[in-house]
Scaffold this active site. Sequence first.
Site, mmCIF file in Angstrom:
data_model
loop_
_atom_site.group_PDB
_atom_site.id
_atom_site.type_symbol
_atom_site.label_atom_id
_atom_site.label_comp_id
_atom_site.label_asym_id
_atom_site.label_seq_id
_atom_site.Cartn_x
_atom_site.Cartn_y
_atom_site.Cartn_z
ATOM 1 N N GLU A 106 -56.143 36.176 -3.695
ATOM 2 C CA GLU A 106 -55.220 37.149 -3.084
ATOM 3 C C GLU A 106 -53.823 36.599 -3.323
ATOM 4 O O GLU A 106 -53.373 35.721 -2.588
ATOM 5 C CB GLU A 106 -55.463 37.245 -1.580
ATOM 6 N N CYS A 154 -47.359 39.729 1.905
ATOM 7 C CA CYS A 154 -47.661 39.947 0.484
ATOM 8 C C CYS A 154 -47.609 41.431 0.123
ATOM 9 O O CYS A 154 -47.358 41.770 -1.025
ATOM 10 C CB CYS A 154 -48.994 39.327 0.113
HETATM 11 P P1 NAD Z 1 -46.273 27.583 -2.782
HETATM 12 O O1 NAD Z 1 -46.611 28.271 -4.049
HETATM 13 O O2 NAD Z 1 -45.872 26.149 -2.801
HETATM 14 O O3 NAD Z 1 -47.473 27.675 -1.715
HETATM 15 C C1 NAD Z 1 -48.164 28.875 -1.436
HETATM 16 C C2 NAD Z 1 -49.387 28.465 -0.593
HETATM 17 O O4 NAD Z 1 -50.266 27.696 -1.401
HETATM 18 C C3 NAD Z 1 -49.061 27.563 0.601
HETATM 19 O O5 NAD Z 1 -49.888 27.941 1.676
HETATM 20 C C4 NAD Z 1 -49.403 26.154 0.133
HETATM 21 O O6 NAD Z 1 -49.838 25.323 1.204
HETATM 22 C C5 NAD Z 1 -50.529 26.410 -0.822
HETATM 23 N N1 NAD Z 1 -50.581 25.465 -1.926
HETATM 24 C C6 NAD Z 1 -49.549 25.010 -2.662
HETATM 25 N N2 NAD Z 1 -49.989 24.166 -3.630
HETATM 26 C C7 NAD Z 1 -51.338 24.110 -3.489
HETATM 27 C C8 NAD Z 1 -52.365 23.428 -4.191
HETATM 28 N N3 NAD Z 1 -52.117 22.650 -5.259
HETATM 29 N N4 NAD Z 1 -53.637 23.582 -3.763
HETATM 30 C C9 NAD Z 1 -53.928 24.382 -2.700
HETATM 31 N N5 NAD Z 1 -52.996 25.056 -2.015
HETATM 32 C C10 NAD Z 1 -51.711 24.938 -2.402
HETATM 33 O O7 NAD Z 1 -45.136 28.424 -2.182
HETATM 34 P P2 NAD Z 1 -44.464 28.568 -0.781
HETATM 35 O O8 NAD Z 1 -43.054 28.062 -0.853
HETATM 36 O O9 NAD Z 1 -45.312 28.094 0.361
HETATM 37 O O10 NAD Z 1 -44.411 30.149 -0.782
HETATM 38 C C11 NAD Z 1 -43.665 30.750 -1.823
HETATM 39 C C12 NAD Z 1 -44.314 31.914 -2.424
HETATM 40 O O11 NAD Z 1 -45.710 31.987 -2.171
HETATM 41 C C13 NAD Z 1 -43.776 33.182 -1.825
HETATM 42 O O12 NAD Z 1 -42.609 33.534 -2.484
HETATM 43 C C14 NAD Z 1 -44.878 34.167 -2.044
HETATM 44 O O13 NAD Z 1 -44.728 34.744 -3.314
HETATM 45 C C15 NAD Z 1 -46.114 33.337 -2.091
HETATM 46 N N6 NAD Z 1 -46.953 33.503 -0.890
HETATM 47 C C16 NAD Z 1 -47.829 34.519 -0.902
HETATM 48 C C17 NAD Z 1 -48.621 34.726 0.199
HETATM 49 C C18 NAD Z 1 -49.593 35.856 0.237
HETATM 50 O O14 NAD Z 1 -49.961 36.290 1.318
HETATM 51 N N7 NAD Z 1 -50.083 36.335 -0.900
HETATM 52 C C19 NAD Z 1 -48.504 33.891 1.302
HETATM 53 C C20 NAD Z 1 -47.582 32.824 1.282
HETATM 54 C C21 NAD Z 1 -46.818 32.639 0.153
#
Ligand code: NAD
Length: 477
Positions: free
Chosen positions: A252, A286
């Site tokens: 997702e 999202c």
């Molecule tokens: P990010 O890409 O660093 O992290 C997104 C999520 O993934 C976080 O919960 C983080 O803990 C997890 N994550 C990060 N690296 C991981 C790894 N190697 N293994 C497992 N989990 C990992 O970004 P962020 O700064 O937390 O959020 C930025 C972007 O993420 C937002 O701009 C948005 O586009 C997206 N986002 C989407 C949703 C959604 O509901 N689809 C939710 C949160 C963030």
Amino acid sequence: MTQAYASDLALFINGSWRMGEGRDALAVLNPATGAAIAELPVASAADLEEALAAAQAGFAEWRMVDVDTRGAILRKAAELIRDRADRIATLLTTEQGKPVGEARGEVVGAAAMFDFYAEEAKRAYGRVLVRPTGQRAMVIKQPVGPVAVFTPWNFPVYLLAKKLAPALAAGCSVIAKPAEECPASTAALMRCLADAGVPANVAQLVYGVPDMISRTLIGSPVIRKVSFTGSTAVGKHLMRLAADGVKRITMELGGHAPVLVFDDVDLDKTLDMLVPQKFRNAGQVCVSPTRFYVHERIYDAFLEGFAARTARLKVGNGLEPGVQMGPLANPRRPEALTGLITDATAQGGRVLAGGEAYGEGFFFQPTLLADVPDTAAIMNTEPFGPVAVTRPFATLDEAIANANRVPFGLAAFAFTDSLRTANLVGDALEAGMVGINSFAISFADAPFGGIKESGFGSEGGPEGLESYLVTKAIHQA
Ligand code: NAD
């Protein structure tokens, strides 16, 4: 505010809550103040090995528990979540920022997931193929195995429930790694499951260094399925890790939802619906409406009405009464939004409301941008914040082409009084969910998921259960 928060943050492994005990720790921040409010223990390699061994044993036991008993435990969990909703909502607002009324709605929505899947698991039907020779083939569904789930910080309780409920209902064991930003509300959800009778080794909770945890869990032969909600970039990385073990995956990922507003709508009524939805959870959703394409005949009136309603929003600490929008969840979001807005204005976009980070904590003004060209980064990157981006359109074909031009396809919305237009856009919009004259697109009984780079696999509805089941054909002479 600090007193209202948890002082007992812990991992939950094989039925016991593991606190500091020499582990490294991460600071948890209150987004309304920016202050550190607690320390979260980081899972070690030994913790993860123990969790994996427990998940393997837990799966062997839980899959043999009959579906009515599993359902009764999940219904009890739903009841406990509702009983504890006020406390869980306070924890959630303190660590995530959203208004406490929204947080409470999220918690109640999580309970609904457990109620739905407690029943739906009974309908994991197979079928029998009858051969004239007397042979029979039985097609049966079985739980896929131990699952690793990774959930984000924007709806930490609801999105965790969306994975735990169908996985547990199907008979899988689960190791969950929620976002490190929101450990108290997610642990409170896990306590409800444990108190309801989910066995100690069947549902576990770890936090720590995301890359280390995902590599260890996905790399383990114990884990048979990976479910992730978060950014497209991290999703692609996890898909690569899962490919090595040919593991089932549900992704997702991010969206960039278009909203088409046609010139036959009641504009005031439409704006009264659009503006609160845009700024719900400070736009960190999202399926948040982000790219507003408005018919050129009503574009100016739309901008005026949108800006006026935006200016009236009460922004503040989500625990205070009457607050309609809280701070952003972490310091990365205001920084990213500032960069996107600077780029959009440099390319001719006009700021009609807001546009700036401010105050202590991670606050950002509700923002309206007009006339932003397609070349601007914000038209191609999900803003994930309280920013509405608008452009006029002249024809239906132009509106649809604009809506579909990005690589994402999670949600899309259209507002019109014409049945014909509604049918045409419903068919043409490239998205996993389409809302027509409505933003209500997330329900326990309906599939929720994206297409294109927004991911694949559905959560919610019978489809959500299916993703935790494997299909086997038994041919019997
Ligand atoms: P990010 O890409 O660093 O992290 C997104 C999520 O993934 C976080 O919960 C983080 O803990 C997890 N994550 C990060 N690296 C991981 C790894 N190697 N293994 C497992 N989990 C990992 O970004 P962020 O700064 O937390 O959020 C930025 C972007 O993420 C937002 O701009 C948005 O586009 C997206 N986002 C989407 C949703 C959604 O509901 N689809 C939710 C949160 C963030």
